[in-house]
Design a protein around this motif. Structure first.
Motif, PDB file in Angstrom:
ATOM      1  N   ASP A   4     -15.388  36.724 -35.881  1.00 42.30           N
ATOM      2  CA  ASP A   4     -16.211  36.768 -34.688  1.00 42.30           C
ATOM      3  C   ASP A   4     -17.152  35.554 -34.723  1.00 42.30           C
ATOM      4  O   ASP A   4     -17.766  35.281 -35.768  1.00 42.30           O
ATOM      5  CB  ASP A   4     -17.000  38.086 -34.720  1.00 42.30           C
ATOM      6  N   ALA A   5     -17.271  34.853 -33.610  1.00 40.73           N
ATOM      7  CA  ALA A   5     -18.102  33.641 -33.572  1.00 40.73           C
ATOM      8  C   ALA A   5     -19.557  33.928 -33.940  1.00 40.73           C
ATOM      9  O   ALA A   5     -20.207  33.103 -34.592  1.00 40.73           O
ATOM     10  CB  ALA A   5     -18.017  32.976 -32.203  1.00 40.73           C
ATOM     11  N   LEU A   6     -20.073  35.078 -33.556  1.00 38.21           N
ATOM     12  CA  LEU A   6     -21.460  35.407 -33.906  1.00 38.21           C
ATOM     13  C   LEU A   6     -21.620  35.602 -35.405  1.00 38.21           C
ATOM     14  O   LEU A   6     -22.648  35.230 -35.977  1.00 38.21           O
ATOM     15  CB  LEU A   6     -21.940  36.648 -33.148  1.00 38.21           C
ATOM     16  N   ARG A   7     -20.633  36.169 -36.061  1.00 40.17           N
ATOM     17  CA  ARG A   7     -20.681  36.320 -37.517  1.00 40.17           C
ATOM     18  C   ARG A   7     -20.720  34.939 -38.177  1.00 40.17           C
ATOM     19  O   ARG A   7     -21.511  34.697 -39.090  1.00 40.17           O
ATOM     20  CB  ARG A   7     -19.476  37.097 -38.046  1.00 40.17           C
ATOM     21  N   ILE A   8     -19.903  34.034 -37.689  1.00 47.37           N
ATOM     22  CA  ILE A   8     -19.870  32.680 -38.249  1.00 47.37           C
ATOM     23  C   ILE A   8     -21.195  31.972 -37.966  1.00 47.37           C
ATOM     24  O   ILE A   8     -21.739  31.281 -38.833  1.00 47.37           O
ATOM     25  CB  ILE A   8     -18.663  31.882 -37.705  1.00 47.37           C
ATOM     26  N   ALA A   9     -21.737  32.164 -36.772  1.00 43.44           N
ATOM     27  CA  ALA A   9     -23.034  31.557 -36.429  1.00 43.44           C
ATOM     28  C   ALA A   9     -24.129  32.049 -37.373  1.00 43.44           C
ATOM     29  O   ALA A   9     -24.918  31.254 -37.892  1.00 43.44           O
ATOM     30  CB  ALA A   9     -23.394  31.879 -34.985  1.00 43.44           C
ATOM     31  N   ARG A  10     -24.151  33.344 -37.629  1.00 46.87           N
ATOM     32  CA  ARG A  10     -25.161  33.900 -38.540  1.00 46.87           C
ATOM     33  C   ARG A  10     -24.973  33.359 -39.955  1.00 46.87           C
ATOM     34  O   ARG A  10     -25.941  33.077 -40.656  1.00 46.87           O
ATOM     35  CB  ARG A  10     -25.101  35.428 -38.509  1.00 46.87           C
ATOM     36  N   TYR A  11     -23.734  33.222 -40.345  1.00 45.48           N
ATOM     37  CA  TYR A  11     -23.455  32.660 -41.670  1.00 45.48           C
ATOM     38  C   TYR A  11     -23.970  31.218 -41.752  1.00 45.48           C
ATOM     39  O   TYR A  11     -24.596  30.826 -42.743  1.00 45.48           O
ATOM     40  CB  TYR A  11     -21.951  32.713 -41.974  1.00 45.48           C
ATOM     41  N   ILE A  12     -23.731  30.437 -40.705  1.00 50.78           N
ATOM     42  CA  ILE A  12     -24.180  29.036 -40.670  1.00 50.78           C
ATOM     43  C   ILE A  12     -25.709  28.971 -40.720  1.00 50.78           C
ATOM     44  O   ILE A  12     -26.283  28.163 -41.459  1.00 50.78           O
ATOM     45  CB  ILE A  12     -23.632  28.319 -39.419  1.00 50.78           C
ATOM     46  N   ILE A  13     -26.382  29.817 -39.945  1.00 52.59           N
ATOM     47  CA  ILE A  13     -27.851  29.853 -39.961  1.00 52.59           C
ATOM     48  C   ILE A  13     -28.334  30.177 -41.371  1.00 52.59           C
ATOM     49  O   ILE A  13     -29.245  29.531 -41.896  1.00 52.59           O
ATOM     50  CB  ILE A  13     -28.385  30.889 -38.941  1.00 52.59           C
ATOM     51  N   GLY A  14     -27.709  31.150 -41.986  1.00 50.39           N
ATOM     52  CA  GLY A  14     -28.073  31.514 -43.355  1.00 50.39           C
ATOM     53  C   GLY A  14     -27.856  30.386 -44.328  1.00 50.39           C
ATOM     54  O   GLY A  14     -28.701  30.128 -45.198  1.00 50.39           O
ATOM     55  N   ARG A  15     -26.734  29.686 -44.193  1.00 54.78           N
ATOM     56  CA  ARG A  15     -26.439  28.560 -45.088  1.00 54.78           C
ATOM     57  C   ARG A  15     -27.494  27.459 -44.923  1.00 54.78           C
ATOM     58  O   ARG A  15     -27.956  26.883 -45.913  1.00 54.78           O
ATOM     59  CB  ARG A  15     -25.033  28.012 -44.799  1.00 54.78           C
ATOM     60  N   CYS A  16     -27.865  27.162 -43.686  1.00 58.82           N
ATOM     61  CA  CYS A  16     -28.898  26.140 -43.453  1.00 58.82           C
ATOM     62  C   CYS A  16     -30.224  26.557 -44.077  1.00 58.82           C
ATOM     63  O   CYS A  16     -30.877  25.749 -44.745  1.00 58.82           O
ATOM     64  CB  CYS A  16     -29.065  25.892 -41.953  1.00 58.82           C
ATOM     65  N   LYS A  27     -27.872  22.415 -32.403  1.00 54.55           N
ATOM     66  CA  LYS A  27     -27.212  21.996 -33.637  1.00 54.55           C
ATOM     67  C   LYS A  27     -26.171  23.031 -34.074  1.00 54.55           C
ATOM     68  O   LYS A  27     -25.073  22.679 -34.517  1.00 54.55           O
ATOM     69  CB  LYS A  27     -28.250  21.780 -34.733  1.00 54.55           C
ATOM     70  N   LEU A  28     -26.506  24.302 -33.931  1.00 50.69           N
ATOM     71  CA  LEU A  28     -25.583  25.373 -34.276  1.00 50.69           C
ATOM     72  C   LEU A  28     -24.288  25.255 -33.478  1.00 50.69           C
ATOM     73  O   LEU A  28     -23.189  25.401 -34.027  1.00 50.69           O
ATOM     74  CB  LEU A  28     -26.248  26.727 -34.014  1.00 50.69           C
ATOM     75  N   GLN A  29     -24.415  24.954 -32.201  1.00 48.87           N
ATOM     76  CA  GLN A  29     -23.226  24.823 -31.341  1.00 48.87           C
ATOM     77  C   GLN A  29     -22.291  23.706 -31.821  1.00 48.87           C
ATOM     78  O   GLN A  29     -21.070  23.866 -31.841  1.00 48.87           O
ATOM     79  CB  GLN A  29     -23.639  24.554 -29.891  1.00 48.87           C
ATOM     80  N   LYS A  30     -22.879  22.591 -32.214  1.00 45.32           N
ATOM     81  CA  LYS A  30     -22.051  21.462 -32.668  1.00 45.32           C
ATOM     82  C   LYS A  30     -21.393  21.787 -34.012  1.00 45.32           C
ATOM     83  O   LYS A  30     -20.230  21.449 -34.240  1.00 45.32           O
ATOM     84  CB  LYS A  30     -22.870  20.172 -32.787  1.00 45.32           C
ATOM     85  N   ILE A  31     -22.127  22.458 -34.884  1.00 43.68           N
ATOM     86  CA  ILE A  31     -21.551  22.828 -36.178  1.00 43.68           C
ATOM     87  C   ILE A  31     -20.397  23.813 -35.974  1.00 43.68           C
ATOM     88  O   ILE A  31     -19.361  23.699 -36.631  1.00 43.68           O
ATOM     89  CB  ILE A  31     -22.637  23.375 -37.127  1.00 43.68           C
ATOM     90  N   LEU A  32     -20.546  24.756 -35.056  1.00 43.02           N
ATOM     91  CA  LEU A  32     -19.452  25.685 -34.763  1.00 43.02           C
ATOM     92  C   LEU A  32     -18.201  24.934 -34.303  1.00 43.02           C
ATOM     93  O   LEU A  32     -17.089  25.265 -34.707  1.00 43.02           O
ATOM     94  CB  LEU A  32     -19.876  26.696 -33.693  1.00 43.02           C
ATOM     95  N   ILE A  85     -26.915  36.445 -43.868  1.00 46.84           N
ATOM     96  CA  ILE A  85     -25.805  35.919 -44.653  1.00 46.84           C
ATOM     97  C   ILE A  85     -24.912  37.095 -45.015  1.00 46.84           C
ATOM     98  O   ILE A  85     -25.198  37.849 -45.923  1.00 46.84           O
ATOM     99  CB  ILE A  85     -26.288  35.195 -45.922  1.00 46.84           C
ATOM    100  N   SER A  86     -23.867  37.243 -44.263  1.00 47.78           N
ATOM    101  CA  SER A  86     -22.929  38.321 -44.532  1.00 47.78           C
ATOM    102  C   SER A  86     -21.627  37.700 -45.033  1.00 47.78           C
ATOM    103  O   SER A  86     -20.765  37.327 -44.256  1.00 47.78           O
ATOM    104  CB  SER A  86     -22.684  39.138 -43.269  1.00 47.78           C
ATOM    105  N   ASN A  99     -18.975  25.971 -45.551  1.00 43.63           N
ATOM    106  CA  ASN A  99     -20.053  25.328 -46.307  1.00 43.63           C
ATOM    107  C   ASN A  99     -19.906  23.816 -46.310  1.00 43.63           C
ATOM    108  O   ASN A  99     -20.900  23.090 -46.192  1.00 43.63           O
ATOM    109  CB  ASN A  99     -20.091  25.850 -47.742  1.00 43.63           C
ATOM    110  N   GLY A 100     -18.682  23.333 -46.453  1.00 41.43           N
ATOM    111  CA  GLY A 100     -18.453  21.889 -46.456  1.00 41.43           C
ATOM    112  C   GLY A 100     -18.890  21.240 -45.158  1.00 41.43           C
ATOM    113  O   GLY A 100     -19.533  20.182 -45.153  1.00 41.43           O
ATOM    114  N   ILE A 101     -18.550  21.867 -44.052  1.00 34.95           N
ATOM    115  CA  ILE A 101     -18.928  21.334 -42.737  1.00 34.95           C
ATOM    116  C   ILE A 101     -20.441  21.428 -42.534  1.00 34.95           C
ATOM    117  O   ILE A 101     -21.086  20.471 -42.107  1.00 34.95           O
ATOM    118  CB  ILE A 101     -18.181  22.079 -41.606  1.00 34.95           C
ATOM    119  N   VAL A 102     -21.002  22.583 -42.844  1.00 36.86           N
ATOM    120  CA  VAL A 102     -22.449  22.771 -42.678  1.00 36.86           C
ATOM    121  C   VAL A 102     -23.207  21.759 -43.525  1.00 36.86           C
ATOM    122  O   VAL A 102     -24.130  21.092 -43.044  1.00 36.86           O
ATOM    123  CB  VAL A 102     -22.878  24.213 -43.032  1.00 36.86           C
TER     124      VAL A 102
END
Length: 148
Positions: A4-16, A27-32, A85-86, A99-102
């Protein structure tokens, strides 16, 4: 596995946040977008990270459902309290791709990432000024990035 895109978004926010870096909705949109591209190239054109469409908006690629979730913050950074971070339901190999992309993208400003996307064929071909609903196809993302 497709997420789910929201799950990935939350993961990216957590990683940052984990890396001590701030992230705005822009920035989140471009990383997605770049995460989706990496999945399509490394796992194949029929193996996206998420099924939600990416659209070509004025400031670059946007996943509308994620935009709607975080638009409350406007151009400000998404607060650390939003981090969720789930990793439980994201395979370790997929976490490594994300993680590599983020970790690469956090070194750029949101506007620099938007500028990069504005010079890429998928956004250029899908964009129509002042209009949303301009889907950037997964195939166009794959075709562009596989040539790189």
């Amino acid at each position: 596995m497709v997420y789910d895109a929201l799950r990935i978004a939350r993961y990216i926010i957590g990683r940052c946040n984990e890396k001590g870096r701030v992230i705005s909705n822009l920035k989140l949109q471009k990383i997605l977008y770049f995460v989706q591209a990496e999945f399509l190239v490394t796992k194949g054109p029929t193996s996206p990270c998420f099924n939600e469409e990416i659209e070509a908006w004025d400031f670059g690629p946007v996943v509308p459902v994620v935009y709607q979730q975080y638009k409350i913050y406007g151009g400000a950074n998404i607060p650390a309290s939003e981090k969720i971070i789930s990793t439980k339901n994201i395979a370790e190999k997929d976490q490594n791709i994300i993680n590599g992309i983020v970790d690469e993208c956090v070194n750029y400003s949101a506007s620099a990432l938007a500028d990069i996307t504005h010079h890429q064929t998928p956004w250029i071909q899908a964009y129509r000024k002042g209009s949303h609903n301009n889907v950037i196809s997964k195939q166009s993302i794959f075709d562009f990035f596989v040539e790189r």
